[in-house]
Write an enzyme that holds these catalytic residues in place. Sequence first.
Site, mmCIF file in Angstrom:
data_model
loop_
_atom_site.group_PDB
_atom_site.id
_atom_site.type_symbol
_atom_site.label_atom_id
_atom_site.label_comp_id
_atom_site.label_asym_id
_atom_site.label_seq_id
_atom_site.Cartn_x
_atom_site.Cartn_y
_atom_site.Cartn_z
ATOM 1 N N LYS A 65 0.379 3.433 -2.982
ATOM 2 C CA LYS A 65 -0.760 4.347 -3.109
ATOM 3 C C LYS A 65 -0.330 5.810 -3.080
ATOM 4 O O LYS A 65 -1.029 6.675 -3.618
ATOM 5 C CB LYS A 65 -1.776 4.057 -2.002
ATOM 6 N N VAL B 142 1.285 -3.682 3.961
ATOM 7 C CA VAL B 142 1.257 -4.954 4.687
ATOM 8 C C VAL B 142 2.464 -5.834 4.357
ATOM 9 O O VAL B 142 2.620 -6.902 4.949
ATOM 10 C CB VAL B 142 -0.066 -5.728 4.454
ATOM 11 N N TYR C 85 -4.365 -2.637 -9.700
ATOM 12 C CA TYR C 85 -4.175 -2.501 -8.257
ATOM 13 C C TYR C 85 -3.236 -3.582 -7.713
ATOM 14 O O TYR C 85 -2.287 -3.283 -6.965
ATOM 15 C CB TYR C 85 -5.533 -2.564 -7.553
ATOM 16 N N SER D 156 0.792 -1.234 0.000
ATOM 17 C CA SER D 156 0.000 0.000 0.000
ATOM 18 C C SER D 156 0.823 1.282 0.000
ATOM 19 O O SER D 156 0.269 2.367 -0.180
ATOM 20 C CB SER D 156 -0.958 0.015 1.197
ATOM 21 N N TYR E 135 -4.300 3.846 8.246
ATOM 22 C CA TYR E 135 -5.640 3.309 8.435
ATOM 23 C C TYR E 135 -6.192 3.709 9.810
ATOM 24 O O TYR E 135 -6.059 4.858 10.220
ATOM 25 C CB TYR E 135 -5.644 1.790 8.225
#
Length: 309
Positions: free
Chosen positions: A67, A261, A191, A64, A243
Amino acid sequence: MPDLQRIVADIHRELSPRFGEGRLPDYIPQLARVSPDRFGLAVVTVDGAVHLAGDADTAFSIQSISKVFTLTIALGKHGDAIWKRVGREPSGSAFNSIVQLEREAGIPRNPFINAGAIAISDLLLAGHPPKEAIGEILRFVRYLADEEDIVIDHEVARSEAATGYRNAALANFMRSFDRLIHPVDHVLGVYFHQCAIAMSCRQLARAGLYLAAGGTNPLTGHRVVSPQRARRINALMLTCGHYDGSGDFAFHVGLPGKSGVGGGILAIAPGKASIAVWSPGLNDVGNSALGTVALEMLAARTGWSVFGA
């Protein structure tokens, strides 16, 4: 400037008895095979000095953290129009939660949760087949890091595609609200492949340097984004980059950061440095357990914080 090489070496030495803490993400089989006791730390300052410790030159799946880079590309292509497709608020929920999509008509809360990044992937597909969109992302990351040997780990991408049921659910749910334009399998292909980019801490810290230097790569002089856009990306990293652990990370570390992760974290000390840390074991909210500790130690010893010394 503090003695950064001594600081990163001390952090590595002091944390070494704890290497292996946390849990591996077993829902992505390839990531569950990574040795849990790996640890790398890289600090690249805006004047180009590089400070390394541990496995800082070992490539890992950035997941991630990608992103941040896809958001940068999307802003360059579509500008502030992207905010019609994705919000800018912290989620307060797990990175792969579907709950808010139900309540908020399929519009993801921010671009750093999985649903938000899937919406950004849809934007990057505009006018391109998936292969071209993936290639554009990889070229951009190579450009930022000034490293042509950065690659996508296709085993990780296949592993994610084979087990990514939750992400498929998010994408299909968004499509049911007409929030995705392109076919779900195309969007998910982009993705999964962006998340499977493999980079070392050294490469990742170098790639994030534009966010520490007002949107310009200070080593090449190339403008990546405007100073205002760099500030806004950093703001989203601070409020949404971890998050439902974002508030705790801001409280303890005080720097914009984006986790993955795969066990990596990219952190930005504006005006000073870009920092990357990797430790595969995750805490309860899916962020690197020892990576977070290492960044807290680094921030305390350097005095770096967006909230003041």
